[in-house]
Design a protein around this motif. Structure first.
Motif, short mmCIF file in Angstrom:
data_model
loop_
_atom_site.label_atom_id
_atom_site.label_comp_id
_atom_site.label_asym_id
_atom_site.label_seq_id
_atom_site.Cartn_x
_atom_site.Cartn_y
_atom_site.Cartn_z
N GLU A 70 0.83 -1.19 0.00
CA GLU A 70 0.00 0.00 0.00
C GLU A 70 0.87 1.25 0.00
N ASN A 71 1.93 1.26 0.78
CA ASN A 71 2.84 2.40 0.81
C ASN A 71 3.55 2.57 -0.52
N MET A 72 3.93 1.46 -1.14
CA MET A 72 4.62 1.54 -2.42
C MET A 72 3.67 2.03 -3.50
N ALA A 73 2.41 1.63 -3.44
CA ALA A 73 1.44 2.09 -4.44
C ALA A 73 1.22 3.59 -4.31
N GLY A 74 1.16 4.09 -3.09
CA GLY A 74 1.00 5.53 -2.87
C GLY A 74 2.20 6.30 -3.35
N ALA A 75 3.39 5.78 -3.07
CA ALA A 75 4.61 6.43 -3.52
C ALA A 75 4.71 6.42 -5.05
N HIS A 76 4.28 5.33 -5.65
CA HIS A 76 4.29 5.22 -7.11
C HIS A 76 3.34 6.25 -7.73
N LEU B 218 2.55 11.44 -10.66
CA LEU B 218 1.98 12.78 -10.72
C LEU B 218 3.08 13.84 -10.88
N ILE B 219 4.18 13.65 -10.18
CA ILE B 219 5.30 14.59 -10.30
C ILE B 219 5.86 14.56 -11.72
N LEU B 220 6.07 13.37 -12.26
CA LEU B 220 6.58 13.26 -13.62
C LEU B 220 5.60 13.84 -14.63
#
Length: 72
Positions: free
Chosen positions: A4-10, A15-17
């Motif tokens: 879940e944390n990795m999905a949020g970070a992804h 969005l930044i890119l």
């Protein structure tokens, strides 16, 4: 939990890119005399290539107004 944390970070990274790509295209479209919202096409596959070709070979409305101005 870790996934879940990795999905949020992804998602945040994507969005930044997307912003890094969209903002310059938005400004280019505005400076060319087209609506800036066309810059959103830069994140759509195939449409981004069409946008680049459109901007490269179209007559820009911004250039038309400069060429028609006899005071310069």
């Amino acid at each position: 939990m870790m996934q879940e944390n990795m999905a949020g970070a992804h998602l945040i990274w994507m969005l930044i890119l997307a912003l890094v790509v969209v903002i310059p295209f938005w400004r280019i479209c505005q400076k060319a005399g087209y609506p800036g919202i066309l810059g959103l096409l830069s994140i759509v596959p195939i449409a981004n290539i069409a946008l680049i070709y459109f901007l490269a070979f179209a007559r820009w409305p911004a250039h038309k107004s400069v060429q028609q101005d006899p005071s310069s």
